[in-house]
Scaffold this motif. Structure first.
Motif, PDB file in Angstrom:
ATOM      1  N   MET A 133     -13.975  -3.084  -6.405  1.00 42.39           N
ATOM      2  CA  MET A 133     -14.844  -2.414  -5.440  1.00 42.39           C
ATOM      3  C   MET A 133     -15.076  -0.953  -5.827  1.00 42.39           C
ATOM      4  O   MET A 133     -16.165  -0.419  -5.623  1.00 42.39           O
ATOM      5  N   ASP A 134     -14.057  -0.316  -6.430  1.00 36.62           N
ATOM      6  CA  ASP A 134     -14.139   1.099  -6.803  1.00 36.62           C
ATOM      7  C   ASP A 134     -14.979   1.353  -8.051  1.00 36.62           C
ATOM      8  O   ASP A 134     -15.492   2.452  -8.226  1.00 36.62           O
ATOM      9  N   CYS A 135     -15.094   0.370  -8.929  1.00 34.28           N
ATOM     10  CA  CYS A 135     -15.692   0.637 -10.245  1.00 34.28           C
ATOM     11  C   CYS A 135     -17.186   0.921 -10.171  1.00 34.28           C
ATOM     12  O   CYS A 135     -17.744   1.529 -11.075  1.00 34.28           O
ATOM     13  N   GLY A 136     -17.857   0.483  -9.112  1.00 27.71           N
ATOM     14  CA  GLY A 136     -19.276   0.798  -8.951  1.00 27.71           C
ATOM     15  C   GLY A 136     -20.219  -0.120  -9.696  1.00 27.71           C
ATOM     16  O   GLY A 136     -21.436   0.003  -9.582  1.00 27.71           O
ATOM     17  N   LEU A 137     -19.694  -1.065 -10.457  1.00 30.18           N
ATOM     18  CA  LEU A 137     -20.556  -1.979 -11.222  1.00 30.18           C
ATOM     19  C   LEU A 137     -21.133  -3.098 -10.366  1.00 30.18           C
ATOM     20  O   LEU A 137     -22.196  -3.614 -10.665  1.00 30.18           O
ATOM     21  N   PHE A 138     -20.398  -3.467  -9.327  1.00 31.07           N
ATOM     22  CA  PHE A 138     -20.723  -4.701  -8.609  1.00 31.07           C
ATOM     23  C   PHE A 138     -21.186  -4.435  -7.184  1.00 31.07           C
ATOM     24  O   PHE A 138     -20.696  -5.031  -6.236  1.00 31.07           O
ATOM     25  N   ASP A 139     -22.155  -3.539  -7.037  1.00 28.38           N
ATOM     26  CA  ASP A 139     -22.653  -3.162  -5.715  1.00 28.38           C
ATOM     27  C   ASP A 139     -23.287  -4.331  -4.961  1.00 28.38           C
ATOM     28  O   ASP A 139     -23.388  -4.291  -3.743  1.00 28.38           O
ATOM     29  N   GLN A 140     -23.728  -5.365  -5.672  1.00 32.55           N
ATOM     30  CA  GLN A 140     -24.387  -6.508  -5.032  1.00 32.55           C
ATOM     31  C   GLN A 140     -23.395  -7.502  -4.427  1.00 32.55           C
ATOM     32  O   GLN A 140     -23.792  -8.410  -3.715  1.00 32.55           O
ATOM     33  N   LEU A 141     -22.104  -7.331  -4.724  1.00 38.60           N
ATOM     34  CA  LEU A 141     -21.114  -8.269  -4.205  1.00 38.60           C
ATOM     35  C   LEU A 141     -20.759  -7.953  -2.759  1.00 38.60           C
ATOM     36  O   LEU A 141     -20.686  -6.797  -2.364  1.00 38.60           O
ATOM     37  N   LEU A 142     -20.533  -8.996  -1.994  1.00 40.00           N
ATOM     38  CA  LEU A 142     -20.072  -8.868  -0.613  1.00 40.00           C
ATOM     39  C   LEU A 142     -18.552  -8.757  -0.617  1.00 40.00           C
ATOM     40  O   LEU A 142     -17.906  -9.158  -1.586  1.00 40.00           O
TER      41      LEU A 142
END
Length: 157
Positions: A16-25
């Motif tokens: 969640m912190d890495c910022g790569l996966f903003d589309q994930l719930l």
């Protein structure tokens, strides 16, 4: 609370912190966490060599990674320094080709790893989440390619 749950929670938080996966719930992060592992790498350790088979990719949680390519004279040349939140090694995992560069820990690092076999398992078990992760990696690669294209153009002007 069992040990795997504590580890999964830590991996989830890092994802969640890495910022790569903003589309994930939020639920997607919970499910994806089970496919990743955490690795600590000491400064100076080689993570993988140019030409190796690509069996895993990494996301930097903390520390820095130097990306090196072999020059015409055979010497390793540093081409980039990657920092927290950055994925690397994903090209070989996604396309099945050999590693395009050598990656070395430029400082002590904490990495999230996703093995090629774990990605395949995620594609079978949770295809929608795997698709979101692959799409996020593709977007990241696309941005980097556009930046590299811009840098090449700037060098020619």
């Amino acid at each position: 609370m069992s040990e795997p749950t504590l580890l999964n929670n830590e991996i989830r938080d890092w994802l969640m912190d890495c910022g790569l996966f903003d589309q994930l719930l939020p639920a997607d992060f919970n499910a994806a966490a089970g496919y990743f592992s955490i690795n600590s790498i000491a400064q100076g350790d080689v993570i993988f060599h140019e030409g190796d088979a690509g069996s895993f990719m990494c996301i930097i949680h903390s520390g820095q990674v130097a990306v090196q390519k072999r020059g015409h004279d055979g010497q390793l040349v540093s081409v980039a320094t990657l920092r927290s939140g950055r994925a690397f090694g994903e090209m070989a995992v996604l396309d099945g080709e050999r590693r395009s560069a050598t990656c070395v820990a430029a400082s002590d690092c904490q990495l999230l790893n996703l093995g090629k076999d774990s990605l395949e398992k995620m594609l079978n078990d949770a295809p929608k989440i795997a698709a979101k992760i692959i799409r996020a990696l593709a977007v990241s690669l696309s941005r980097r390619l556009r930046m590299a294209d811009g840098q090449l153009l700037a060098q020619q002007i």
